[in-house]
Design an enzyme around this catalytic site. Structure first.
Site, short mmCIF file in Angstrom:
data_model
loop_
_atom_site.label_atom_id
_atom_site.label_comp_id
_atom_site.label_asym_id
_atom_site.label_seq_id
_atom_site.Cartn_x
_atom_site.Cartn_y
_atom_site.Cartn_z
N ASP A 28 -6.96 45.82 15.08
CA ASP A 28 -8.07 45.45 14.19
C ASP A 28 -8.42 46.57 13.22
O ASP A 28 -8.28 47.75 13.54
CB ASP A 28 -9.29 45.10 15.05
CG ASP A 28 -10.33 44.32 14.26
OD1 ASP A 28 -10.02 43.85 13.15
OD2 ASP A 28 -11.46 44.19 14.77
N GLY A 29 -8.90 46.18 12.05
CA GLY A 29 -9.39 47.15 11.07
C GLY A 29 -8.44 47.37 9.91
O GLY A 29 -8.69 48.22 9.05
N TRP A 33 -9.42 49.27 6.39
CA TRP A 33 -8.62 50.45 6.04
C TRP A 33 -8.15 50.33 4.58
O TRP A 33 -8.22 51.29 3.81
CB TRP A 33 -7.42 50.54 6.99
CG TRP A 33 -6.54 51.73 6.81
CD1 TRP A 33 -6.62 52.93 7.45
CD2 TRP A 33 -5.39 51.82 5.93
NE1 TRP A 33 -5.61 53.77 7.03
CE2 TRP A 33 -4.84 53.12 6.11
CE3 TRP A 33 -4.78 50.95 5.02
CZ2 TRP A 33 -3.72 53.56 5.42
CZ3 TRP A 33 -3.66 51.38 4.32
CH2 TRP A 33 -3.15 52.68 4.52
N HIS A 45 -2.30 45.56 6.42
CA HIS A 45 -1.46 44.98 7.47
C HIS A 45 -0.10 45.69 7.54
O HIS A 45 0.44 45.91 8.61
CB HIS A 45 -1.26 43.48 7.23
CG HIS A 45 -2.54 42.69 7.35
ND1 HIS A 45 -3.43 42.89 8.37
CD2 HIS A 45 -3.08 41.73 6.55
CE1 HIS A 45 -4.48 42.07 8.21
NE2 HIS A 45 -4.29 41.37 7.11
N SER A 73 -3.64 35.42 15.54
CA SER A 73 -4.32 34.52 16.48
C SER A 73 -4.27 33.08 15.96
O SER A 73 -3.98 32.83 14.79
CB SER A 73 -5.77 34.95 16.66
OG SER A 73 -6.51 34.58 15.52
N THR A 74 -4.60 32.15 16.86
CA THR A 74 -4.65 30.73 16.45
C THR A 74 -5.71 30.54 15.37
O THR A 74 -5.62 29.62 14.57
CB THR A 74 -4.98 29.84 17.68
OG1 THR A 74 -6.05 30.46 18.41
CG2 THR A 74 -3.79 29.68 18.60
N ASN A 76 -6.37 32.84 13.00
CA ASN A 76 -6.00 33.54 11.77
C ASN A 76 -5.43 32.60 10.69
O ASN A 76 -5.37 32.96 9.51
CB ASN A 76 -5.00 34.67 12.04
CG ASN A 76 -5.62 35.90 12.70
OD1 ASN A 76 -4.98 36.64 13.41
ND2 ASN A 76 -6.92 36.11 12.46
N TRP A 77 -5.04 31.36 11.08
CA TRP A 77 -4.55 30.40 10.07
C TRP A 77 -5.65 30.08 9.05
O TRP A 77 -5.38 29.61 7.96
CB TRP A 77 -4.11 29.08 10.73
CG TRP A 77 -2.91 29.19 11.61
CD1 TRP A 77 -2.91 29.10 12.97
CD2 TRP A 77 -1.53 29.38 11.23
NE1 TRP A 77 -1.62 29.23 13.46
CE2 TRP A 77 -0.76 29.40 12.41
CE3 TRP A 77 -0.88 29.54 10.00
CZ2 TRP A 77 0.63 29.57 12.41
CZ3 TRP A 77 0.51 29.71 10.00
CH2 TRP A 77 1.24 29.73 11.19
N LEU A 195 -13.37 40.83 22.93
CA LEU A 195 -11.95 40.54 23.21
C LEU A 195 -11.35 39.52 22.23
O LEU A 195 -10.12 39.43 22.13
CB LEU A 195 -11.77 40.03 24.64
CG LEU A 195 -11.79 41.11 25.73
CD1 LEU A 195 -11.64 40.49 27.11
CD2 LEU A 195 -10.68 42.14 25.50
C1 FPP Z 1 -6.66 42.39 12.14
O1 FPP Z 1 -7.25 43.22 11.15
C2 FPP Z 1 -5.19 42.30 11.93
C3 FPP Z 1 -4.48 41.14 11.77
C4 FPP Z 1 -5.12 39.81 11.76
C5 FPP Z 1 -3.00 41.15 11.52
C6 FPP Z 1 -2.17 42.17 12.29
C7 FPP Z 1 -0.75 41.96 11.95
C8 FPP Z 1 0.17 42.90 11.62
C9 FPP Z 1 -0.13 44.35 11.62
C10 FPP Z 1 1.52 42.38 11.17
C11 FPP Z 1 2.74 42.96 11.78
C12 FPP Z 1 2.78 43.06 13.23
C13 FPP Z 1 3.78 43.65 13.94
C14 FPP Z 1 3.66 43.76 15.41
C15 FPP Z 1 4.99 44.20 13.29
P1 FPP Z 1 -8.29 42.59 10.10
O2 FPP Z 1 -7.52 42.00 8.98
O3 FPP Z 1 -9.17 41.61 10.82
O4 FPP Z 1 -9.09 43.85 9.66
P2 FPP Z 1 -10.62 43.88 9.17
O5 FPP Z 1 -11.45 43.46 10.34
O6 FPP Z 1 -10.83 45.32 8.82
O7 FPP Z 1 -10.72 42.96 7.99
#
Ligand code: FPP
Length: 241
Positions: A28-29, A33, A45, A73-74, A76-77, A195
């Site tokens: 997360d984050g 970032w 990402h 996650s389910t 995230n779509w 979680l």
């Molecule tokens: C959550 O941060 C992150 C995600 C929903 C995507 C994570 C996926 C990857 C890093 C892609 C590749 C994975 C691998 C294992 C190669 P956020 O977007 O919710 O961050 P925020 O809360 O700061 O907005």
């Protein structure tokens, strides 16, 4: 490449005889970032995927058996299509690049979640990594994609009921994580204290570790701190000592 070939000397401080066998991370984050740097969320990402590679290499070299990452996650779509496509493309890119290192370092990789909803190209890579993983017994990276803890439990309960009686053991045998020991340690960076539907069944006795560091900044040093913190915990599993 997901796993580099760099051999890192484990810190003298970590007790190698009491390592968590299975560590799980909520990546997360990434968005925050990127925002801090005036970059598009996709850049966050991409940096997060790079962090996963470094952390996985560190865990493998230290002697951790399983590292599980929550990649998609389910829920995230529901993000904008451009961001969803960006994350799926990153997964595709990293899988393509990881095949060589899996074969070189005898690494296993497994996908937890409903992969049937993923693009054909990605499913073909997943089939290929399954094939390679079947040859080895060492370090295993688990990547949760189209994963939701509640969906996982409902699905497993239905499958267990269809096969006969629903018991803890029968239900567990139908989880996406069947055969993988429960996580000893779940790490959530970025200051959020929840979680978010991750490994709900498996986390019954898991130690939780939270840090304000954003996932792209979470390197081997932070992982070492999390393991040291874990090693100071007294795990009782409902008993008194
Ligand atoms: C959550 O941060 C992150 C995600 C929903 C995507 C994570 C996926 C990857 C890093 C892609 C590749 C994975 C691998 C294992 C190669 P956020 O977007 O919710 O961050 P925020 O809360 O700061 O907005």
């Amino acid at each position: 490449m997901i796993f580099s070939n760099r051999k890192k000397q484990p810190s003298g401080e970590v007790d190698l005889t009491r390592l968590p066998r299975h560590i799980a991370v909520i990546m997360d984050g990434n968005g925050r970032w990127a925002a801090k740097r005036a970059l598009p969320r996709g850049a966050g990402h991409a940096a997060g995927a790079e962090t996963f590679r470094r952390v996985a290499t560190y865990c493998k070299d230290l002697g951790i058996d399983y590292l599980t990452a929550y990649a998609f996650s389910t829920e995230n779509w529901k993000r904008p299509a451009q961001e969803v496509d960006g994350i799926l493309n990153l997964l595709d890119k990293y899988l393509r690049e990881s095949i060589e290192s899996m074969e070189r370092d005898h690494i296993r990789m497994r996908f937890l979640g409903d992969c049937s909803a993923l693009p054909e190209k990605l499913r073909a890579f997943i089939a290929r990594t399954d094939e390679i993983s079947a040859r080895y017994t060492g370090f295993q990276a688990n990547i949760c994609v189209n994963y939701g803890g509640r969906d996982e439990i409902v699905r497993a309960a239905n499958l267990a009921a269809a096969a006969g009686e629903v018991t803890k053991e029968n239900l567990e045998a139908h989880l996406w994580s069947a055969g993988i020991p429960d996580p000893d340690l779940i790490i959530r960076p970025s200051g959020e204290l929840r979680l978010s539907n991750f490994l709900l069944w498996q986390s019954a006795y898991t130690e939780l570790y939270f840090t304000d560091t954003l996932w792209p900044d979470f390197g081997p040093k932070e992982m070492e701190l999390a393991i040291l913190d874990y090693q100071r915990r007294n795990r009782r599993f409902g008993e008194i000592s």
